[in-house]
Design a protein around this motif. Structure first.
Motif, PDB file in Angstrom:
ATOM      1  N   VAL A   1      22.171  68.240  30.365  1.00 52.20           N
ATOM      2  CA  VAL A   1      21.171  68.133  31.424  1.00 52.20           C
ATOM      3  C   VAL A   1      21.156  66.697  31.953  1.00 52.20           C
ATOM      4  O   VAL A   1      21.059  65.746  31.165  1.00 52.20           O
ATOM      5  CB  VAL A   1      19.752  68.505  30.919  1.00 52.20           C
ATOM      6  CG1 VAL A   1      18.727  68.330  32.043  1.00 52.20           C
ATOM      7  CG2 VAL A   1      19.726  69.918  30.381  1.00 52.20           C
ATOM      8  N   ASN A   2      21.303  66.552  33.231  1.00 52.63           N
ATOM      9  CA  ASN A   2      21.075  65.249  33.858  1.00 52.63           C
ATOM     10  C   ASN A   2      20.190  65.463  35.090  1.00 52.63           C
ATOM     11  O   ASN A   2      20.240  66.508  35.732  1.00 52.63           O
ATOM     12  CB  ASN A   2      22.388  64.554  34.231  1.00 52.63           C
ATOM     13  CG  ASN A   2      23.282  65.401  35.100  1.00 52.63           C
ATOM     14  OD1 ASN A   2      23.989  66.271  34.592  1.00 52.63           O
ATOM     15  ND2 ASN A   2      23.252  65.164  36.408  1.00 52.63           N
ATOM     16  N   PHE A   3      19.380  64.479  35.413  1.00 49.55           N
ATOM     17  CA  PHE A   3      18.352  64.670  36.442  1.00 49.55           C
ATOM     18  C   PHE A   3      18.095  63.374  37.195  1.00 49.55           C
ATOM     19  O   PHE A   3      18.369  62.268  36.711  1.00 49.55           O
ATOM     20  CB  PHE A   3      17.045  65.167  35.801  1.00 49.55           C
ATOM     21  CG  PHE A   3      16.501  64.259  34.739  1.00 49.55           C
ATOM     22  CD1 PHE A   3      15.687  63.179  35.067  1.00 49.55           C
ATOM     23  CD2 PHE A   3      16.830  64.459  33.395  1.00 49.55           C
ATOM     24  CE1 PHE A   3      15.189  62.342  34.088  1.00 49.55           C
ATOM     25  CE2 PHE A   3      16.341  63.610  32.410  1.00 49.55           C
ATOM     26  CZ  PHE A   3      15.526  62.545  32.746  1.00 49.55           C
ATOM     27  N   THR A   4      17.552  63.539  38.385  1.00 51.27           N
ATOM     28  CA  THR A   4      17.064  62.422  39.211  1.00 51.27           C
ATOM     29  C   THR A   4      15.753  62.870  39.857  1.00 51.27           C
ATOM     30  O   THR A   4      15.697  63.939  40.473  1.00 51.27           O
ATOM     31  CB  THR A   4      18.068  62.048  40.308  1.00 51.27           C
ATOM     32  OG1 THR A   4      19.295  61.638  39.712  1.00 51.27           O
ATOM     33  CG2 THR A   4      17.520  60.900  41.169  1.00 51.27           C
ATOM     34  N   VAL A   5      14.717  62.060  39.673  1.00 49.58           N
ATOM     35  CA  VAL A   5      13.404  62.372  40.230  1.00 49.58           C
ATOM     36  C   VAL A   5      12.988  61.221  41.149  1.00 49.58           C
ATOM     37  O   VAL A   5      13.044  60.054  40.761  1.00 49.58           O
ATOM     38  CB  VAL A   5      12.341  62.568  39.135  1.00 49.58           C
ATOM     39  CG1 VAL A   5      11.011  63.031  39.749  1.00 49.58           C
ATOM     40  CG2 VAL A   5      12.814  63.574  38.100  1.00 49.58           C
ATOM     41  N   VAL A   6      12.592  61.574  42.385  1.00 53.60           N
ATOM     42  CA  VAL A   6      12.103  60.585  43.345  1.00 53.60           C
ATOM     43  C   VAL A   6      10.608  60.835  43.538  1.00 53.60           C
ATOM     44  O   VAL A   6      10.199  61.922  43.962  1.00 53.60           O
ATOM     45  CB  VAL A   6      12.838  60.691  44.695  1.00 53.60           C
ATOM     46  CG1 VAL A   6      12.318  59.632  45.671  1.00 53.60           C
ATOM     47  CG2 VAL A   6      14.338  60.548  44.494  1.00 53.60           C
ATOM     48  N   TYR A   7       9.803  59.825  43.218  1.00 57.83           N
ATOM     49  CA  TYR A   7       8.352  59.939  43.341  1.00 57.83           C
ATOM     50  C   TYR A   7       7.878  59.345  44.667  1.00 57.83           C
ATOM     51  O   TYR A   7       8.570  58.511  45.270  1.00 57.83           O
ATOM     52  CB  TYR A   7       7.665  59.223  42.179  1.00 57.83           C
ATOM     53  CG  TYR A   7       7.809  59.949  40.860  1.00 57.83           C
ATOM     54  CD1 TYR A   7       6.990  61.030  40.563  1.00 57.83           C
ATOM     55  CD2 TYR A   7       8.775  59.561  39.933  1.00 57.83           C
ATOM     56  CE1 TYR A   7       7.126  61.712  39.358  1.00 57.83           C
ATOM     57  CE2 TYR A   7       8.910  60.242  38.728  1.00 57.83           C
ATOM     58  CZ  TYR A   7       8.085  61.314  38.446  1.00 57.83           C
ATOM     59  OH  TYR A   7       8.225  61.991  37.265  1.00 57.83           O
ATOM     60  N   PRO A   8       6.692  59.735  45.155  1.00 56.09           N
ATOM     61  CA  PRO A   8       6.202  59.187  46.430  1.00 56.09           C
ATOM     62  C   PRO A   8       5.882  57.704  46.366  1.00 56.09           C
ATOM     63  O   PRO A   8       5.814  57.051  47.402  1.00 56.09           O
ATOM     64  CB  PRO A   8       4.949  60.028  46.718  1.00 56.09           C
ATOM     65  CG  PRO A   8       4.537  60.582  45.401  1.00 56.09           C
ATOM     66  CD  PRO A   8       5.797  60.772  44.619  1.00 56.09           C
TER      67      PRO A   8
ATOM     68  N   LYS B   1      14.622  52.701  39.085  1.00 56.53           N
ATOM     69  CA  LYS B   1      14.699  51.699  40.142  1.00 56.53           C
ATOM     70  C   LYS B   1      13.730  52.084  41.241  1.00 56.53           C
ATOM     71  O   LYS B   1      13.978  53.012  42.022  1.00 56.53           O
ATOM     72  CB  LYS B   1      16.121  51.604  40.700  1.00 56.53           C
ATOM     73  CG  LYS B   1      16.284  50.496  41.738  1.00 56.53           C
ATOM     74  CD  LYS B   1      17.720  50.365  42.196  1.00 56.53           C
ATOM     75  CE  LYS B   1      17.874  49.225  43.205  1.00 56.53           C
ATOM     76  NZ  LYS B   1      19.266  49.098  43.679  1.00 56.53           N
ATOM     77  N   GLY B   2      12.616  51.385  41.302  1.00 58.50           N
ATOM     78  CA  GLY B   2      11.604  51.677  42.307  1.00 58.50           C
ATOM     79  C   GLY B   2      11.022  53.056  42.092  1.00 58.50           C
ATOM     80  O   GLY B   2      10.503  53.382  41.016  1.00 58.50           O
ATOM     81  N   GLN B   3      11.121  53.899  43.107  1.00 55.29           N
ATOM     82  CA  GLN B   3      10.556  55.235  43.056  1.00 55.29           C
ATOM     83  C   GLN B   3      11.495  56.254  42.425  1.00 55.29           C
ATOM     84  O   GLN B   3      11.113  57.403  42.237  1.00 55.29           O
ATOM     85  CB  GLN B   3      10.205  55.707  44.475  1.00 55.29           C
ATOM     86  CG  GLN B   3       9.210  54.798  45.191  1.00 55.29           C
ATOM     87  CD  GLN B   3       9.116  55.112  46.668  1.00 55.29           C
ATOM     88  OE1 GLN B   3       9.210  54.244  47.500  1.00 55.29           O
ATOM     89  NE2 GLN B   3       8.926  56.370  47.016  1.00 55.29           N
ATOM     90  N   VAL B   4      12.727  55.835  42.074  1.00 54.64           N
ATOM     91  CA  VAL B   4      13.754  56.761  41.587  1.00 54.64           C
ATOM     92  C   VAL B   4      13.916  56.611  40.074  1.00 54.64           C
ATOM     93  O   VAL B   4      14.089  55.495  39.566  1.00 54.64           O
ATOM     94  CB  VAL B   4      15.097  56.499  42.294  1.00 54.64           C
ATOM     95  CG1 VAL B   4      16.146  57.498  41.802  1.00 54.64           C
ATOM     96  CG2 VAL B   4      14.934  56.570  43.797  1.00 54.64           C
ATOM     97  N   VAL B   5      13.830  57.733  39.373  1.00 55.58           N
ATOM     98  CA  VAL B   5      14.035  57.774  37.922  1.00 55.58           C
ATOM     99  C   VAL B   5      15.144  58.787  37.653  1.00 55.58           C
ATOM    100  O   VAL B   5      15.061  59.942  38.087  1.00 55.58           O
ATOM    101  CB  VAL B   5      12.756  58.173  37.172  1.00 55.58           C
ATOM    102  CG1 VAL B   5      13.024  58.219  35.669  1.00 55.58           C
ATOM    103  CG2 VAL B   5      11.619  57.211  37.488  1.00 55.58           C
TER     104      VAL B   5
END
Length: 553
Positions: free
Chosen positions: A137-144, A171-175
């Protein structure tokens, strides 16, 4: 007793085989974007492996899923819901084996809980509906907005923290991260992040700040003020325009654009017109150097402003270089002298200032753009910085729209298409930001101001009469028929050269020259240029345009 236990174990094994999936998940990649509305946009790239040939399989997407779409090569896709979950059935024409990449795109709800330290957002990245092991499993989550701390990632069986199995990069809003060891069947992966207050809308909340309300109130107040100001100080009767073949007395080509739309005074056209009147000649050599030679002094037959500029241009000499210091000084003075002359001649002493009405419309457009951006940005970081930048940007687009409307009579003006682009951009911003009605008000104000201030302020009866004759002559230049032009040319062999100057100033020089077609023209008496003899009308227009680019410093 042993027989009973053995029987139960066999039943459990048979049930697990019956309920198990016909595939395994070799890799599951999740790209998720959490919006300020609380909805998460998800794209899953799934790599399925088949231990034996199959013709139909069912894969889960998740719970609380909407707007789902699934694609896989060679598969017929159908979606269905069961027990609160959304599934996709993939049917193939023939048995398949090996590996199959599948792409699933859908929207999924998240939960948000308000607390003292901020807003806790909980989002399910991998659903517990999978009936097989997910090996990787690999993922990328972008928050507001940027999380206040590193998010927690929890497993589904007992809610344990999976930090010891994760490799996380933020990095910033990206996890983004990779889960080592994957997930067991019926396991899940949930992300919890602590966000700033307002990053996600809670039930009953709006994404807008009080700024939108302030912008709306100010826009209405400014619009009302602008309407009253126009009615009291700038309102004129409608112009009654009839085409006429000659320019009004004392109007030179250099001033026509100024009267039509408030454009810049063209000193180059004025100098050429002095050549038409016989005061000077213009010579351009093969190297492109332009010399003006005085033929006679300018007397009281011309306006005082022209006499002063002519005196500055030549001084005590009979020769002046185009683009030289004296020429540039005279051109600079013309930008002040002629507007003052027309203000005194055309407008009432108590007329309002068109610039005030223009400023009102520009501010209303700027406020509408700021309100739209308030809705678009939501709760992003440095929101107020973006809003401050949007204010002058919106004002500039409003000003460009006003300029385009004023200069609509100039067919060769770049502002007209640019203004149309700004109009569409403003309309799109208003629609996207949820401030459509406010943007419509701003655009209506800008369009009204553009039309209302095209010909300046409130005019005297004499000024109205002069503008009607000026507009009539401009209409003739736009719509003159070749037979009329031929008649004018028969009366005056130099007519084309003098009329072309006015046509260029009015923005219709190209079409005006083309209407002369192949009519034979006399040589220009006041202009000497290399390779000019025997040219047709349009070629003369090209040469004149090039000459004016050099003279209009």
């Amino acid at each position: 007793m042993r027989k009973i236990v053995f029987f139960l174990l066999c039943c459990a094994l048979l049930c697990s085989v019956a309920l198990g999936a016909d595939y395994t998940v070799s890799r599951l990649s999740v790209d998720a974007t959490v919006k300020d509305s609380g909805i998460m946009s998800v794209t899953q790239e799934i790599l399925l492996s088949f231990p034996s040939p199959v013709r139909q399989i069912t894969i889960p997407l998740g719970k609380d899923v909407t707007d789902a779409s699934v694609s896989a090569h060679g598969a017929e896709i159908s979606l269905f819901s069961r027990d609160g979950g959304t599934y996709a059935t993939l049917t193939f024409a023939d048995d398949i084996s090996g590996e199959l990449p599948v792409t699933a795109i859908f929207a999924q709800g998240t939960t948000a809980q308000d607390g003292e330290d901020g807003l806790t957002s909980t989002a399910v990245l991998v659903s517990s509906l999978w009936e097989c092991k997910v090996e990787r499993v690999n993922f990328t989550v972008v928050y507001p907005s940027q999380p206040k701390a590193e998010p927690l990632f929890l497993g589904g069986y007992d809610g344990q923290d999976l930090a010891d199995r994760l490799t996380i990069a933020s990095k910033g809003q990206v996890v983004s991260g990779v889960l080592r060891g994957g997930l067991r069947d019926r396991d899940s992966l949930t992300a919890q992040a602590l966000l700033p207050k307002g990053a996600i809308l809670l039930p009953g909340e709006s994404g807008r700040s009080i700024l939108t309300l302030v912008c709306a109130i100010l826009s209405v107040v400014l619009t009302i003020f602008g309407g009253v100001y126009w009615f009291k100080t700038l309102r004129n009767k409608p112009l009654r325009v009839q085409a006429r073949t000659t320019a009004p007395e004392s109007l030179t080509p250099g001033e026509l654009r100024f009267l039509l739309c408030g454009g810049k005074i063209s000193f180059g056209l004025l100098v050429c017109y002095w050549g038409v009147l016989g005061y000077l000649t213009i010579t351009e050599n093969s190297a492109g150097r332009i010399l003006l030679r005085k033929c006679m002094d300018m007397g009281t037959e011309r306006r005082e402003e022209e006499r002063k500029l002519f005196s500055v241009l030549f001084g005590t000499s009979d020769v002046c270089e185009g683009g030289g210091s004296r020429y540039c000084r005279a051109a600079e003075l013309s930008q002040k002298a002629f507007p003052r002359y027309w203000y005194r001649r055309l407008y009432e002493k108590r007329t309002g200032a068109p610039v005030v009405l223009t400023a009102v419309a520009v501010c209303v457009c700027a406020l509408a753009v700021m309100a739209s951006m308030d809705g678009i940005l939501g709760a992003v970081n440095a929101k107020w910085l973006y809003l401050l930048i949007s204010f002058p940007a919106g004002g500039f687009m409003g000003w460009a729209l006003i300029c385009a409307i004023r200069r609509r009579v100039l067919r060769d003006d770049i502002w007209v298409p640019f203004g149309a682009v700004c109009f569409l951009a403003l309309l799109l911003l208003g629609f996207s930001g949820g401030a459509f009605l406010l943007m419509v008000l701003a655009l209506a104000t800008a369009i009204f101001v553009g039309f209302a201030t095209t010909y300046g302020g409130k005019k005297t009866p004499t000024g109205m009469d002069f503008m009607e004759r000026t507009m009539g002559f401009a209409r003739f230049l736009r719509h003159a028929e070749p037979r009329h032009l031929r008649q004018m040319l028969e009366r005056d062999g130099q007519y084309f050269y003098s009329a072309l100057l006015y046509a260029i100033s009015g923005g219709v020089g190209r079409s005006f020259a083309r209407r002369f077609g192949d009519m034979k023209l006399e040589d220009c008496q006041w202009l000497t240029m290399a390779k000019r003899s025997g040219l047709r009308a349009y070629a003369h227009y090209v040469l004149f345009s090039d000459l004016l680019r050099k003279l209009d410093v």
